[in-house]
Design an enzyme around this catalytic site. Structure first.
Site, PDB file in Angstrom:
ATOM      1  CE1 TYR A   1      -1.433   5.707   9.133  1.00 12.34           C
ATOM      2  CE2 TYR A   1      -1.166   7.850   8.076  1.00 12.34           C
ATOM      3  CZ  TYR A   1      -1.261   7.228   9.050  1.00 12.34           C
ATOM      4  OH  TYR A   1      -1.454   7.647  10.368  1.00 12.34           O
TER       5      TYR A   1
ATOM      6  CE1 TYR B   1       0.762  -0.352   4.575  1.00 11.30           C
ATOM      7  CE2 TYR B   1       0.244   1.882   3.940  1.00 11.30           C
ATOM      8  CZ  TYR B   1       1.070   0.902   4.794  1.00 11.30           C
ATOM      9  OH  TYR B   1       1.735   1.064   6.038  1.00 11.30           O
ATOM     10  CB  CYS B   2       1.772   3.858  -1.505  1.00 11.99           C
ATOM     11  SG  CYS B   2       0.412   3.622  -2.923  1.00 11.99           S
ATOM     12  NE  ARG B   3       3.291   9.774  -0.866  1.00  9.71           N
ATOM     13  CZ  ARG B   3       4.253  10.440  -1.561  1.00  9.71           C
ATOM     14  NH1 ARG B   3       3.982  10.494  -2.868  1.00  9.71           N
ATOM     15  NH2 ARG B   3       5.563  10.659  -1.244  1.00  9.71           N
TER      16      ARG B   3
ATOM     17  CB  CYS C   1      -0.482   6.784  -4.290  1.00 18.06           C
ATOM     18  SG  CYS C   1       1.288   6.615  -3.786  1.00 18.06           S
TER      19      CYS C   1
END
Lengths: 218, 218
Positions: free
Chosen positions: A207, A177-179, A183
């Site tokens: 997140y 996962y990221c932003r 993203c």
DNA sequence: CCAATATTCTATTGATCCATTGAATTAACT
DNA sequence: AGTTAATTCAATGGATCAATAGAATATTGG
């Protein structure tokens, strides 16, 4: 005497502050963690001056606040609900604007081509985590990871992916996962790890959405 | 290749469509029921030409759709979630923008002066309704009432309030509602009924919010 | 087909917004 | 105090937006 129209006009000012792609990018970055103007400017590819101006517009609209820390000016979101607001805007846009769908499917095109499975939803991820079935991989830069991340997530910033493969378990499926949903980092990570033979999927949100939903963070 | 920034730019277009007080007023009216351009123009005090232009901007942003019915063009919201979106925007603005709070308190000033009690929340209203403790009064125009209203609500458009007092029960507390939290109709109704000796309070939201929350409507 | 109605399109004007530049402020360091 | 770094402020030109009025387009009913 205040009229209903005055309220709508003021509300419209807030909406107008959201009406610029650069400002939305700034807000996404701020949803990860508070940050100084320079950090925000490089994260969004803006000149410092330009970033500063946009940030002040966001401030006038009550969406961010600023506080001085030494030489730096630290900006942060005023309200957790702004993440929800942006998420809802995204949902409405994706369902009702053809252009939006087109762009999203383009962004996902590579994944589909490489045979990647569908993204993992919040609910599914939560269940998998509870059963210890998956390992979580946070591919954001380290400072964002340190400001808050999903429980048990390992942090490997995308640039160091190949160098730090040792940290990744080989026996579990990995969820990166990221932003947030737009993203690119986790897309890229999934692609590269798949080529190396890992079983890996993407978390469909990021997140900030996880946190704004009231789910546990570290 | 689509970039993240393209998505933000497109999203920003939708936000920009919300960035005008008149368009927000049009959306509030549309949240009550679909309607023709002329109806919308008079409801929002716009010229027909101007209203038409704003509606087309909303259409380009995917927020409303239009369909022809004989000579008339009927506009409607594309998505129930737009009501939620506006509600969230409102919440964020009210908590974080001083100007907003000022205007809201001005709008409520008369109520406070006349000693009116606090507005009734959705939860409280739902509970009171189940116990049959209150009578619901819808003070919107008849066509909006007919397009949908809260269960068991009596419709007395504000202009006919004094003429139709017979429809109101004397033994129950009355809860008046209208289009939404910024709609003046129920404020006015509460004031006038209090002077006539009724026990009456205002519902703090309106019909669209009630419906968008998934609560039962008629 | 013509007249009446509802709406949209087009053109214009003034206002606001955006990005860029360079000067001005503020705080830390020496 | 003077220097440096981080940020904001002020001014510019080009782009987009809002409101208005009048022309143009669909649709219905004669």
């Amino acid at each position: 005497m205040a009229s209903q129209q005055d309220l709508f006009d003021t509300l419209a000012q807030v909406a107008r502050a959201l009406g610029n792609g650069h400002r939305l990018a700034l807000l996404e970055r701020l949803a990860q963690s508070s940050a100084a103007v320079e950090t925000l400017a490089t994260a969004t590819d803006l000149s410092i001056g330009n970033a500063s101006q946009h940030l002040q517009q966001l401030r006038r609209a009550g969406l961010v606040t600023a506080s001085r820390l030494g030489k730096q000016m630290i900006y942060r979101l005023t309200d957790e609900r702004i993440v929800n607001l942006l998420g809802l805007l995204r949902q409405v846009a994706e369902t009702n604007l053809a252009e939006m769908e087109r762009l999203v499917s383009q962004l996902f095109a590579e994944d589909d081509a490489s045979g990647a499975l569908e993204a993992v939803s919040s609910r599914e991820l939560l269940a998998s985590l509870e059963r210890g079935k998956v390992a979580l991989l946070d591919v954001r830069p380290e400072d964002e990871y340190r400001a808050g991340h999903l429980p048990e997530a390992i942090n490997i910033p995308l640039e160091q992916l190949e160098a730090m493969l040792d940290s990744l378990p080989r026996d579990k499926e990995i969820v990166a996962y990221c932003r947030g949903p737009y993203c690119a980092l986790s897309h890229e990570a999934v692609q590269r790890l798949r080529q190396l033979g890992y079983r890996v999927r993407r978390f469909e949100e990021g997140y900030p959405e996880w946190k704004a939903a009231g789910l546990p963070v570290m």
